[in-house]
Write a protein that holds these residues in place. Structure first.
Motif, PDB file in Angstrom:
ATOM      1  N   THR A  35       0.762  -1.048  -0.079  1.00  0.00           N
ATOM      2  CA  THR A  35       0.102   0.010   0.048  1.00  0.00           C
ATOM      3  C   THR A  35       0.948   1.391  -0.130  1.00  0.00           C
ATOM      4  O   THR A  35       1.937   1.243   0.803  1.00  0.00           O
ATOM      5  CB  THR A  35      -1.008  -0.212   1.385  1.00  0.00           C
ATOM      6  OG1 THR A  35      -1.748  -1.326   0.974  1.00  0.00           O
ATOM      7  CG2 THR A  35      -1.682   1.339   1.259  1.00  0.00           C
ATOM      8  N   GLY A  36       0.384   2.390  -0.805  1.00  0.00           N
ATOM      9  CA  GLY A  36       1.320   3.488  -0.975  1.00  0.00           C
ATOM     10  C   GLY A  36       2.404   3.326  -2.036  1.00  0.00           C
ATOM     11  O   GLY A  36       3.413   4.295  -2.308  1.00  0.00           O
ATOM     12  N   GLU A  37       2.516   2.231  -2.858  1.00  0.00           N
ATOM     13  CA  GLU A  37       3.428   1.917  -3.742  1.00  0.00           C
ATOM     14  C   GLU A  37       2.811   1.520  -5.145  1.00  0.00           C
ATOM     15  O   GLU A  37       1.793   1.135  -5.193  1.00  0.00           O
ATOM     16  CB  GLU A  37       4.477   0.902  -3.219  1.00  0.00           C
ATOM     17  CG  GLU A  37       5.327   1.260  -2.165  1.00  0.00           C
ATOM     18  CD  GLU A  37       6.528   0.268  -1.886  1.00  0.00           C
ATOM     19  OE1 GLU A  37       7.362   0.359  -1.168  1.00  0.00           O
ATOM     20  OE2 GLU A  37       6.145  -1.038  -2.041  1.00  0.00           O
ATOM     21  N   VAL A  38       3.539   1.432  -6.265  1.00  0.00           N
ATOM     22  CA  VAL A  38       3.156   0.947  -7.336  1.00  0.00           C
ATOM     23  C   VAL A  38       4.537   0.405  -7.861  1.00  0.00           C
ATOM     24  O   VAL A  38       5.433   0.529  -7.567  1.00  0.00           O
ATOM     25  CB  VAL A  38       2.476   2.243  -8.307  1.00  0.00           C
ATOM     26  CG1 VAL A  38       1.038   2.753  -7.872  1.00  0.00           C
ATOM     27  CG2 VAL A  38       3.737   3.208  -8.863  1.00  0.00           C
ATOM     28  N   ALA A  39       4.062  -0.583  -9.052  1.00  0.00           N
ATOM     29  CA  ALA A  39       5.307  -1.135  -9.695  1.00  0.00           C
ATOM     30  C   ALA A  39       5.192  -0.792 -11.231  1.00  0.00           C
ATOM     31  O   ALA A  39       4.053  -1.038 -11.796  1.00  0.00           O
ATOM     32  CB  ALA A  39       5.305  -2.356  -9.550  1.00  0.00           C
ATOM     33  N   VAL A  40       6.052  -0.035 -11.856  1.00  0.00           N
ATOM     34  CA  VAL A  40       6.194   0.391 -13.131  1.00  0.00           C
ATOM     35  C   VAL A  40       6.616  -0.819 -13.860  1.00  0.00           C
ATOM     36  O   VAL A  40       7.722  -1.280 -13.737  1.00  0.00           O
ATOM     37  CB  VAL A  40       6.925   1.515 -13.412  1.00  0.00           C
ATOM     38  CG1 VAL A  40       6.843   1.907 -14.581  1.00  0.00           C
ATOM     39  CG2 VAL A  40       6.499   2.769 -12.487  1.00  0.00           C
ATOM     40  N   ILE A  41       6.031  -1.495 -14.822  1.00  0.00           N
ATOM     41  CA  ILE A  41       6.065  -2.650 -15.607  1.00  0.00           C
ATOM     42  C   ILE A  41       6.496  -2.062 -17.062  1.00  0.00           C
ATOM     43  O   ILE A  41       5.923  -1.350 -17.789  1.00  0.00           O
ATOM     44  CB  ILE A  41       5.096  -3.508 -15.682  1.00  0.00           C
ATOM     45  CG1 ILE A  41       4.483  -4.052 -14.463  1.00  0.00           C
ATOM     46  CG2 ILE A  41       5.372  -5.072 -16.658  1.00  0.00           C
ATOM     47  CD1 ILE A  41       5.564  -4.460 -13.253  1.00  0.00           C
ATOM     48  N   SER A  42       7.819  -2.703 -17.502  1.00  0.00           N
ATOM     49  CA  SER A  42       8.272  -2.235 -18.577  1.00  0.00           C
ATOM     50  C   SER A  42       8.750  -3.474 -19.554  1.00  0.00           C
ATOM     51  O   SER A  42       8.920  -4.570 -18.843  1.00  0.00           O
ATOM     52  CB  SER A  42       9.515  -1.440 -18.647  1.00  0.00           C
ATOM     53  OG  SER A  42       9.530  -0.328 -17.981  1.00  0.00           O
ATOM     54  N   MET A  68       7.839   2.621  -7.014  1.00  0.00           N
ATOM     55  CA  MET A  68       7.541   3.971  -6.903  1.00  0.00           C
ATOM     56  C   MET A  68       6.997   4.021  -5.848  1.00  0.00           C
ATOM     57  O   MET A  68       5.735   3.444  -5.458  1.00  0.00           O
ATOM     58  CB  MET A  68       7.304   4.562  -8.305  1.00  0.00           C
ATOM     59  CG  MET A  68       8.121   4.724  -9.398  1.00  0.00           C
ATOM     60  SD  MET A  68       7.426   5.950 -10.699  1.00  0.00           S
ATOM     61  CE  MET A  68       7.748   7.453  -9.650  1.00  0.00           C
ATOM     62  N   GLU A  69       7.189   4.949  -4.849  1.00  0.00           N
ATOM     63  CA  GLU A  69       6.313   5.329  -3.472  1.00  0.00           C
ATOM     64  C   GLU A  69       5.594   6.289  -4.098  1.00  0.00           C
ATOM     65  O   GLU A  69       6.049   7.493  -4.065  1.00  0.00           O
ATOM     66  CB  GLU A  69       7.278   5.524  -2.394  1.00  0.00           C
ATOM     67  CG  GLU A  69       6.665   5.832  -1.268  1.00  0.00           C
ATOM     68  CD  GLU A  69       7.738   6.186   0.012  1.00  0.00           C
ATOM     69  OE1 GLU A  69       7.129   6.590   1.229  1.00  0.00           O
ATOM     70  OE2 GLU A  69       9.128   6.335  -0.132  1.00  0.00           O
ATOM     71  N   THR A  70       4.211   6.108  -3.645  1.00  0.00           N
ATOM     72  CA  THR A  70       3.371   7.104  -4.246  1.00  0.00           C
ATOM     73  C   THR A  70       2.659   7.855  -2.904  1.00  0.00           C
ATOM     74  O   THR A  70       1.975   8.736  -3.081  1.00  0.00           O
ATOM     75  CB  THR A  70       2.181   6.598  -5.156  1.00  0.00           C
ATOM     76  OG1 THR A  70       1.418   5.520  -4.345  1.00  0.00           O
ATOM     77  CG2 THR A  70       2.654   6.071  -6.435  1.00  0.00           C
ATOM     78  N   ARG A  71       2.959   7.260  -1.918  1.00  0.00           N
ATOM     79  CA  ARG A  71       2.413   7.999  -0.543  1.00  0.00           C
ATOM     80  C   ARG A  71       3.149   9.343  -0.449  1.00  0.00           C
ATOM     81  O   ARG A  71       4.094   9.673  -0.817  1.00  0.00           O
ATOM     82  CB  ARG A  71       2.481   6.882   0.561  1.00  0.00           C
ATOM     83  CG  ARG A  71       3.898   6.772   0.996  1.00  0.00           C
ATOM     84  CD  ARG A  71       4.273   6.172   2.141  1.00  0.00           C
ATOM     85  NE  ARG A  71       3.591   4.567   2.231  1.00  0.00           N
ATOM     86  CZ  ARG A  71       4.281   3.732   1.822  1.00  0.00           C
ATOM     87  NH1 ARG A  71       5.571   3.705   1.514  1.00  0.00           N
ATOM     88  NH2 ARG A  71       3.622   2.569   1.791  1.00  0.00           N
ATOM     89  N   GLU A  72       2.352  10.175   0.555  1.00  0.00           N
ATOM     90  CA  GLU A  72       3.026  11.498   0.904  1.00  0.00           C
ATOM     91  C   GLU A  72       4.469  11.187   1.336  1.00  0.00           C
ATOM     92  O   GLU A  72       4.573  10.551   2.402  1.00  0.00           O
ATOM     93  CB  GLU A  72       2.213  12.427   1.786  1.00  0.00           C
ATOM     94  CG  GLU A  72       2.552  13.537   2.089  1.00  0.00           C
ATOM     95  CD  GLU A  72       1.554  14.541   2.779  1.00  0.00           C
ATOM     96  OE1 GLU A  72       0.671  15.129   2.039  1.00  0.00           O
ATOM     97  OE2 GLU A  72       1.722  14.508   3.981  1.00  0.00           O
TER      98      GLU A  72
END
Length: 275
Positions: A35-42, A68-72
Motif C-alpha cells: 500500500t502506498g506504492e506502485v510497480a512500473v512494468i516495462s 515507486m513510492e506514491t504515498r506522501e
C-alpha cells in the motif's frame, strides 16, 4: 516388475529439473506491491502498465519492474537532512539567508513522472526545482521584508512549487519555512533599528500629546476671556438700567421703618421721599 533403465532415469531427472525451473521461474516473477506504492512494468524497456497494491505477475526475461513510492513524502532541505541541503539564498538587497525548508508531496501520476525522470525524480527534479523557486521568490524581497512578510513569502513559494510539481504528476500538500538564519551582525543591526523606530514612535506620541494639551489650554483661555467679556457686558447693561428713581425705590424697599438714632446737624433725612 517395472524396471527403470538409464534412459528413463535421465528423462525423469530432466523433466523434474525443468518442472522445478519453471516453478521457480514463475514464483520468482510473482511479486507483491505494498500500500502506498506502485510497480512500473516495462516490456523490453517500454512502459506497458502500472501495477497497484496486491499480488502481481510479470513475464520472465521480457518484462521488468521498478517500484515507486506514491504515498506522501516529506522532502527536507536543511541541517536535519542527511545530505545537509540547507538553502542559501540572496535577498533583493544582496543579503544571504540560510533557510531550512520542508516540502510535503505525493505522486498522483507515477507513469508521467517515471517517463520524465525514471524514478530519480527527487534529485533530478524535486530538489533542484524547489531551490530555484525559493531563490527566485526571496530575491524579490529585501531582508527586512522577508522578516515581516514571511507568511506571504511561504504562501507564494507553496503555490509556485505546487504548480511546477503538478506538471509532472505530483501533488504538494504543504511547504514550510521551518527556520532561517542571518549573520549575527545583521541581526544586531535589525534589533537596533527596531529600537530606534520605537523611540521615534514614542517621541511622536509625546509630541502629539503636548500639542493636544496646548490646544486645550488655548481653548480654556479663549473660554475664560469670552466669559469675562460677557460678564462685563452684563454689568454695563445693569449699570445703565439703574435710574435715580429706581435706586430710591430699592432703598425704600430695603428700609425697615426705623429712623436712624443719629442725625446730621443739617437734620436731613437719610432717605428723602421727595422726587
Amino acid at each position: 516388475m517395472f524396471r527403470i533403465n538409464e534412459r528413463n532415469l535421465i528423462g525423469i531427472v530432466f523433466t523434474g529439473f525443468i518442472a522445478i525451473f519453471i516453478i521457480g521461474l514463475v514464483l520468482s516473477n510473482c511479486y507483491s506491491v505494498n500500500t502506498g506504492e506502485v510497480a512500473v512494468i516495462s516490456t523490453f524497456g517500454k512502459i506497458t502498465r502500472i501495477d497497484t497494491e496486491g499480488l502481481n505477475f510479470k513475464i520472465p526475461f521480457v518484462q521488468s519492474k521498478d517500484y515507486m513510492e506514491t504515498r506522501e513524502k516529506t522532502y527536507i532541505f536543511g541541517k536535519t537532512d542527511e545530505q545537509d541541503t540547507t538553502l542559501v539564498v540572496s535577498t533583493k538587497d544582496m543579503q544571504s539567508i540560510l533557510i531550512d525548508l520542508t516540502v510535503q508531496a505525493n505522486i498522483t501520476d507515477p507513469e508521467k513522472l517515471y517517463r520524465a525522470f525514471h524514478n530519480k525524480h527527487e534529485y533530478r527534479f524535486v530538489r533542484p526545482r524547489v531551490k530555484e523557486v525559493v531563490q527566485a521568490t526571496i530575491a524579490r524581497y529585501t531582508i527586512e521584508e522577508f522578516v515581516s512578510k514571511r507568511a506571504e513569502i511561504s504562501r507564494i513559494i507553496n503555490e509556485d512549487i505546487a504548480d511546477d510539481l503538478a506538471e509532472y504528476g505530483m501533488n504538494v500538500s504543504n511547504v514550510s519555512i521551518v527556520n532561517h538564519d542571518f549573520s549575527d551582525e545583521y541581526e544586531k543591526a535589525i534589533e537596533m533599528k527596531k529600537v530606534a523606530e520605537q523611540a521615534v514612535e514614542r517621541a511622536k506620541a509625546e509630541q502629539e500629546k503636548l500639542k493636544v494639551e496646548a490646544e486645550n489650554r488655548v481653548k480654556l483661555a479663549e473660554y475664560a476671556l469670552k466669559e469675562k467679556e460677557l460678564q462685563a457686558k452684563a454689568n454695563e447693561i445693569e449699570s445703565n438700567s439703574l435710574s435715580p428713581q429706581l435706586l430710591k425705590k430699592m432703598a425704600i424697599e430695603k428700609w425697615n421703618g426705623v429712623l436712624p438714632k443719629v442725625q446730621s446737624s443739617n437734620n436731613n433725612n437719610l432717605i428723602s421721599i421727595d422726587d
